[in-house]
Design an enzyme around this catalytic site. Structure first.
Site, PDB file in Angstrom:
ATOM      1  N   CYS A   1       0.995  -1.275  -0.061  1.00 24.14           N
ATOM      2  CA  CYS A   1      -0.041   0.053   0.082  1.00 24.14           C
ATOM      3  C   CYS A   1       0.826   1.104   0.064  1.00 24.14           C
ATOM      4  CB  CYS A   1      -0.755  -0.029   1.418  1.00 24.14           C
ATOM      5  SG  CYS A   1      -1.843   1.426   1.533  1.00 24.14           S
TER       6      CYS A   1
ATOM      7  N   CYS B   1      -0.429   3.633  -6.513  1.00 26.96           N
ATOM      8  CA  CYS B   1      -1.608   3.162  -5.667  1.00 26.96           C
ATOM      9  C   CYS B   1      -1.831   1.651  -6.274  1.00 26.96           C
ATOM     10  CB  CYS B   1      -2.989   3.768  -5.656  1.00 26.96           C
ATOM     11  SG  CYS B   1      -4.357   2.948  -4.678  1.00 26.96           S
TER      12      CYS B   1
HETATM   13  N1  DGL Z   1      -3.895   0.616  -2.028  1.00 27.00           N
HETATM   14  C1  DGL Z   1      -3.524   1.604  -1.321  1.00 27.00           C
HETATM   15  C2  DGL Z   1      -2.221   2.185  -2.026  1.00 27.00           C
HETATM   16  O1  DGL Z   1      -1.547   1.711  -2.538  1.00 27.00           O
HETATM   17  C3  DGL Z   1      -4.629   2.795  -0.892  1.00 27.00           C
HETATM   18  C4  DGL Z   1      -6.127   2.569  -1.086  1.00 27.00           C
HETATM   19  C5  DGL Z   1      -6.752   3.325  -0.205  1.00 27.00           C
HETATM   20  O2  DGL Z   1      -6.809   4.625  -0.190  1.00 27.00           O
HETATM   21  O3  DGL Z   1      -7.260   2.819   0.818  1.00 27.00           O
HETATM   22  O4  DGL Z   1      -2.135   3.575  -1.721  1.00 27.00           O
END
Ligand code: DGL
Length: 280
Positions: free
Chosen positions: A76, A190
């Protein structure tokens, strides 16, 4: 460290980490993979930095005590860019984080204009500014932050219909911004966004290269764990919002997860062993 089956915990706010997990599984290493989604708190991209720095290390420390992984992948960008040091301080195993793919984007661009698609939190982070200053000096970086795209990826993996509005908004926001017409490389910063790669490419006004961090994370994880060549084994997926997650089980089962666990939505984040088993 050489271990026949190093146990790794892959973590994200939701399904985004599956784009990283897919790259890890494709990398051909004998790793045993668990997954945890903090979907009770999704989207992270709209949470405050202070809240994420408090929650993510506490959750990962608790899961480390309960599931005993030997390494963690914070799959993430939103968590990695604000809380990686705090996670490393909270656990005593190697932690691999995701870095927005600015450096490879800067190496690839011919026009000198890079698009950066991330969550609203990641696009405004000092970490991102530093990365651009360090690796993309002299390039123009056009940024767009979207929380709606995160929700669209979640809907897609629940098998729900989507009207494409989030994808159109992101594409317009990026390519319609000053300099946007010259973008030739887009960094997907993301982990949810590679799950919408086809939709994004189809909506773009001209062909560009789309970069994500999945393969780089898989390489780094193999280095850090010293994992042997082999096949990854997928074990357990846990969710802090288990009720909402039931619709996601098929997306996990199709990748090979067999067991689904409920993780308490607040400290001490107790993981109940099983809330479901894959039927296949
Ligand atoms: N998958 C997450 C990232 O790589 C973020 C998603 C979210 O905002 O919860 O930033």
């Amino acid at each position: 460290m050489v271990n026949a089956m190093t146990r790794v915990l892959v973590f994200d706010s939701g399904v985004g980490g599956l784009s990283v997990l897919d790259a890890i599984a494709a990398s051909g290493h004998a790793l045993s993979l668990d997954y945890a989604a903090d979907n009770a708190w999704l989207p992270y991209g709209l949470k405050s930095d202070a809240d994420l720095r408090a929650r993510v290390p506490a959750l990962l420390r608790s899961l480390t005590e309960q599931w005993a992984p030997q390494a963690i992948v914070v799959a993430c960008n939103t968590a990695s860019t604000i809380a990686l040091d705090a996670v490393r301080a909270a656990v005593s195993i190697p932690v691999v984080g995701v870095v927005p793919p600015i450096k490879p984007a800067a190496a690839l661009t011919k026009t000198g204009v890079i698009g950066l698609l991330a969550t609203p939190a990641t696009v405004r982070r000092a970490y991102t500014d530093d990365l651009i200053a360090q690796f993309a000096a002299g390039k123009r970086v056009v940024r767009f932050g979207s929380a709606a795209l995160v929700e669209a990826a979640e809907r897609k993996l629940r098998g729900e219909a989507d009207d494409g509005a989030a994808v159109r908004e992101a594409i317009t926001g990026l390519f319609g911004a000053p300099g946007g017409a010259e973008i030739d490389v887009v960094a997907l910063a993301c982990t949810h966004f590679p799950l919408l790669a086809q939709e994004l490419a189809a909506a773009a006004p001209h062909p560009v290269q789309w970069l994500d961090s999945g393969a780089a994370i898989a390489r780094r994880l193999a280095q850090v764990t010293g994992a042997a060549t082999g096949q990854a084994r997928l074990r357990r997926a846990g969710f802090t919002d288990a009720d909402a997650a039931r619709a996601l089980f098929p997306a996990f089962a199709v990748r090979g997860f067999s067991t689904f666990a409920r993780i308490g939505a607040s400290a001490p984040f107790e993981a109940e062993p099983v809330i479901g088993e894959a039927s296949a």
